[in-house]
Design an enzyme around this catalytic site. Structure first.
Site, PDB file in Angstrom:
ATOM      1  CE1 TYR A  91       1.558 -11.124   0.576  1.00  0.00           C
ATOM      2  CE2 TYR A  91       2.655  -9.019   0.309  1.00  0.00           C
ATOM      3  CZ  TYR A  91       1.508  -9.763   0.309  1.00  0.00           C
ATOM      4  OH  TYR A  91       0.292  -9.165   0.056  1.00  0.00           O
ATOM      5  CE  LYS A 140       0.325  -9.248   3.769  1.00  0.00           C
ATOM      6  NZ  LYS A 140       0.722  -7.824   3.664  1.00  0.00           N
ATOM      7  CB  THR A 192      -0.940  -0.001   1.216  1.00  0.00           C
ATOM      8  OG1 THR A 192      -1.691  -1.226   1.225  1.00  0.00           O
ATOM      9  CG2 THR A 192      -1.921   1.158   1.175  1.00  0.00           C
TER      10      THR A 192
END
Length: 303
Positions: free
Chosen positions: A135, A160, A48
Site C-alpha cells: 500500500y 495499491k 474501512t
C-alpha cells in the site's frame, strides 16, 4: 502466488456492539448479504474495517469470520501494518485465520528512506507465506525503482496507490511490467476511488477499492459495469448524482471515509454499531444528508 480479482473489491466494516466488542455474527451476515452482489475480492480488517483500532487477536477474529462466511467464493485479503512486530503478528494471525493474502499498510509514523521501506516489506514477507499487496500512501511512498526491486520477490503480488500522483503511478506500472511480472496486480486505493478510476484505468491500473460497496453494492456494481462497458453517460450520471455528493460530505470531517460508510451500512438495516476512537460517528444532520445521497443514488438505478 497469483491472486485473481474480477469485480468490485469489497472492504467490509467491522461490527461492534455497545461495549465496542466485535460481533462475529454480524460479520457473517454482512459478508453473506454482499456475496450475492458478486464482489471480486474481500479486504477484511483493512482501512474501512478500522484496522487502526484492532488488536492482533481482533484481526484474526475478523479475518477468520470473513473466511468462514465467504467459504472460498472469492479471495479474502487481510490488513497488516504499523510497527514491524505488529505487522508480522497480524500477518501470522491472518494466515492462521485462512486469509489468501495481505494488504500491507504503512509502518508506524516514522520517516524512512525508500530502502528502509523495502526492508519493511521484505521483513513481513519473510515471516509469512501469504502473498502481499503493498500500500503506497502516507509515510510509505515507494518509487518506481523500489517497486521494481520488490517485484523481484514473487511473494509481492500487488501495488495499491493511495497517493494520487498519476505520473508516478504510471512510472511504477511501467517499471513492474518491465520486470516481467505479468501476474502483478495494480489497485487504485484513493478515497472513494470511483471518482478517479477512469484516469487510473488509462494508465494500467484496472482494480480499485470500493468502500461504497459495503453500504450500496447495487450502486457500486452499476458504476463498475458502466466503466467496464465504456458507458460514459451512465458513468458520469452516477458520479454526478451519487459519488460527487458523497465525496463532498466525506470531506467535511476527517475520518468520514470510514464513519459514513459504517453509518450507511446501519441505515441499510445492519446494526454494525459505531466507529471506535479516534474516529467519530456522524451527527444527525450529516446522517440525514447521507441517507438523502443514498436515496438519490438508488433513484438513478431505475433511470
Amino acid at each position: 502466488m497469483t491472486l485473481s480479482f474480477d469485480g468490485v473489491l469489497f472492504f467490509p466494516v467491522t461490527p461492534f456492539d455497545e461495549r465496542s466488542t466485535i460481533v462475529e455474527g454480524l460479520i457473517t451476515e454482512q459478508i453473506q448479504s454482499r456475496l450475492e452482489h458478486r464482489p471480486g475480492g474481500i479486504f477484511a480488517a483493512c482501512g474501512t474495517g478500522e484496522f487502526h483500532s484492532l488488536s492482533v487477536a481482533e484481526v484474526g477474529t475478523v479475518v477468520g469470520a470473513t473466511v468462514t462466511a465467504t467459504n472460498g467464493a472469492v479471495p479474502v485479503i487481510s490488513g497488516a501494518g504499523g510497527p514491524l512486530g505488529h505487522a508480522i503478528d497480524c500477518a501470522k494471525a491472518a494466515a492462521d485465520a485462512g486469509a489468501d493474502g495481505l494488504l500491507l499498510l504503512p509502518p508506524y509514523l516514522v520517516s524512512a528512506p525508500v530502502d528502509g521501506l523495502i526492508n519493511y516489506v521484505q521483513a513481513v514477507a519473510a515471516a509469512t507465506e501469504l502473498p502481499i499487496i503493498v500500500y503506497h500512501r502516507a509515510n510509505a511512498k515507494f518509487t518506481a525503482a523500489a517497486m521494481a526491486r520488490l517485484a523481484e520477490n514473487p511473494q509481492v503480488i500487488g501495488f495499491k496507490d493511495g497517493v494520487g500522483d498519476l505520473a508516478e503511478a504510471q512510472r511504477i506500472v511501467l517499471a513492474v511490467n518491465a520486470a516481467g511480472r505479468s501476474d502483478f496486480q495494480f489497485f487504485n486505493g484513493l478515497l472513494t476511488a470511483e471518482l478517479s478510476q477512469a484516469a487510473y484505468r488509462a494508465i494500467g491500473v484496472p482494480l480499485y477499492s470500493s468502500a461504497a460497496f459495503a453500504m450500496a453494492p447495487e450502486l457500486a456494481n452499476a458504476f463498475y459495469t458502466a466503466l467496464a462497458e465504456g458507458d460514459e453517460a451512465r458513468r458520469l450520471e452516477l458520479l454526478a448524482g451519487f459519488y460527487e455528493p458523497l465525496v463532498a460530505l466525506r470531506d467535511k470531517v476527517p475520518g468520514y471515509a470510514v464513519s459514513l460508510i459504517k453509518a450507511g451500512v446501519v441505515a441499510g438495516g445492519l446494526a454494525v454499531g459505531g466507529v471506535r476512537p479516534p474516529l467519530i460517528d456522524p451527527p444527525a444532520d450529516d446522517l440525514a444528508a447521507l441517507k438523502e445521497i443514498l436515496a438519490r443514488g438508488r433513484d438513478l438505478l431505475g433511470s
